[in-house]
Scaffold this active site. Structure first.
Site, PDB file in Angstrom:
ATOM      1  CB  THR A 249      -1.147   0.031   1.326  1.00  0.00           C
ATOM      2  OG1 THR A 249      -0.307  -0.133   2.228  1.00  0.00           O
ATOM      3  CG2 THR A 249      -2.013  -1.291   1.100  1.00  0.00           C
ATOM      4  CB  ALA A 250       4.395   1.846   0.030  1.00  0.00           C
ATOM      5  NE  ARG A 251       3.099   7.627  -3.923  1.00  0.00           N
ATOM      6  CZ  ARG A 251       2.211   7.725  -3.019  1.00  0.00           C
ATOM      7  NH1 ARG A 251       1.566   6.897  -2.632  1.00  0.00           N
ATOM      8  NH2 ARG A 251       1.975   9.029  -2.917  1.00  0.00           N
ATOM      9  CD  GLU A 280      -1.471   4.315  -8.487  1.00  0.00           C
ATOM     10  OE1 GLU A 280      -1.870   5.423  -8.003  1.00  0.00           O
ATOM     11  OE2 GLU A 280      -1.049   3.433  -7.526  1.00  0.00           O
ATOM     12  CG  HIS A 298      -3.543   4.877  -4.815  1.00  0.00           C
ATOM     13  ND1 HIS A 298      -2.468   5.364  -5.497  1.00  0.00           N
ATOM     14  CD2 HIS A 298      -3.529   5.271  -3.379  1.00  0.00           C
ATOM     15  CE1 HIS A 298      -1.742   6.048  -4.504  1.00  0.00           C
ATOM     16  NE2 HIS A 298      -2.114   5.724  -3.454  1.00  0.00           N
TER      17      HIS A 298
END
Length: 336
Positions: A249-251, A280, A298
């Site tokens: 869930t970071a990048r 994204e 996201h």
């Protein structure tokens, strides 16, 4: 005497009262440029933003003027001293270019902790229990056909890479599911930050390799920068337990997608849960077609409560900068 100008690069969706209050003291300029080229022209000394002193920067502005990359930062008027970024992650702002130009940058770290940690916990449960496959069967009218017994989170070890605010919020949730929690940082976190946990409930491990070897689930919570881009790759997957799970869930850019897919195909990984992606809003079709992966677009901070916290934090940073000359949540690269 004219008011000091603040540019709203993007939109304020929730903190309307706070912006209204801010406008009593400062002149609030909306972003009306429709392209990067137009924005750069508008930033010239005689342009509409030529006297702006601070910028409220929301990611939605990228659809018009792009990210705050080096060329955009260098084109900002010399009057700009502060950029208050809406988001915990700020890889879409060139901090080095800002520093070189004498611009200080803030972000919104703690405002996103709970919402992002909840998404991480959802992905952990979804990946372990393989609920995506079950939901797909239910919607297709095949009931349980195609499902197999999965795994419980209870008594599993979750290894948290990056024990910041989000990592600690995840630890709190994981303990509620009777998971064992270990973490790795460059150094142990301040013990005061762990006082919310029962004694011995959260354990520091000195190396990433130790964490990978011990964890049933590895959850990533670290920023994307030059040193972390694609850092989680084949070498790291090979050091994980057989049949383990990766959650990110970071990048998206911190994980090598092809290495992830290979680890899933070989069975090294049982499954994965992803909320972030390197390109994204585009998602690699190899990911979307893989039933071993639980995917979200996201959604980490997609709650009204979190967005209001984030916008309020941006505005508080602007007020502090303009009134006291200090950002409350300045990015760590500028505090070294």
């Amino acid at each position: 005497m004219s008011k000091t100008q603040i540019l709203i690069a993007g939109e304020v969706f929730w903190a309307h009262d706070q912006i209204k209050e801010l406008s009593k003291t400062y002149e609030i300029l909306p972003l009306t440029s429709n392209s990067k080229e137009e924005f750069i022209a508008d930033c010239k000394p005689d342009g509409k933003y030529g006297k702006v002193k601070a910028i409220y920067r929301h990611g939605c502005s990228a659809s018009k003027i792009g990210n705050f990359e080096k060329d955009v930062v260098e084109a900002l008027p010399s009057s700009v001293k502060w950029i208050a970024h809406h988001g915990a992650g700020y890889d879409d702002v060139d901090v080095a270019a800002c520093t070189a130009k004498g611009i200080q940058v803030s972000h919104t770290p703690s405002a996103v902790d709970d919402a992002t940690a909840t998404v991480a916990m959802y992905l952990i449960i979804g990946a372990l229990r393989q609920f995506y496959i079950a939901e797909k069967c239910a919607r297709a009218g095949t009931f349980k056909k195609g499902t197999t017994p999965a795994h419980d989170p209870e008594l599993k070890t979750v290894g948290i890479v990056g024990m910041g605010g989000i990592g600690r919020a995840l630890a709190k949730r994981a303990l509620g599911f009777d998971m064992k929690v270990i973490y790795h940082n460059r150094k142990p976190v301040d013990p005061k930050l762990l006082e919310q946990f029962p004694a011995g409930a959260v354990t520091y491990v000195a190396t990433l390799d130790e964490l990978l070897a011990q964890s049933d689930v590895v959850s990533l919570h670290l920023p994307l920068n030059a040193s972390t881009a694609n850092f989680f790759s084949t070498e790291q997957f090979n050091k994980m337990k057989d049949g383990s799970v990766l959650v990110n869930t970071a990048r998206g850019g911190v994980v090598d997608e092809e290495a992830l897919l290979a680890a899933l195909a070989s069975g090294k990984l049982y499954s994965a849960g992803l909320d972030v992606f390197p390109d994204e809003p585009n998602i690699n079709p190899k990911l979307t077609s893989n039933d071993k992966i639980t995917l979200l677009p996201h959604m980490g901070t997609e709650t009204g409560e979190s967005r209001l916290k984030m916008e309020t934090m941006v505005i508080d940073n602007l007020k502090s900068a303009l009134e006291k000359g200090v950002l409350i949540n300045q990015v760590w690269e500028q505090k070294k």
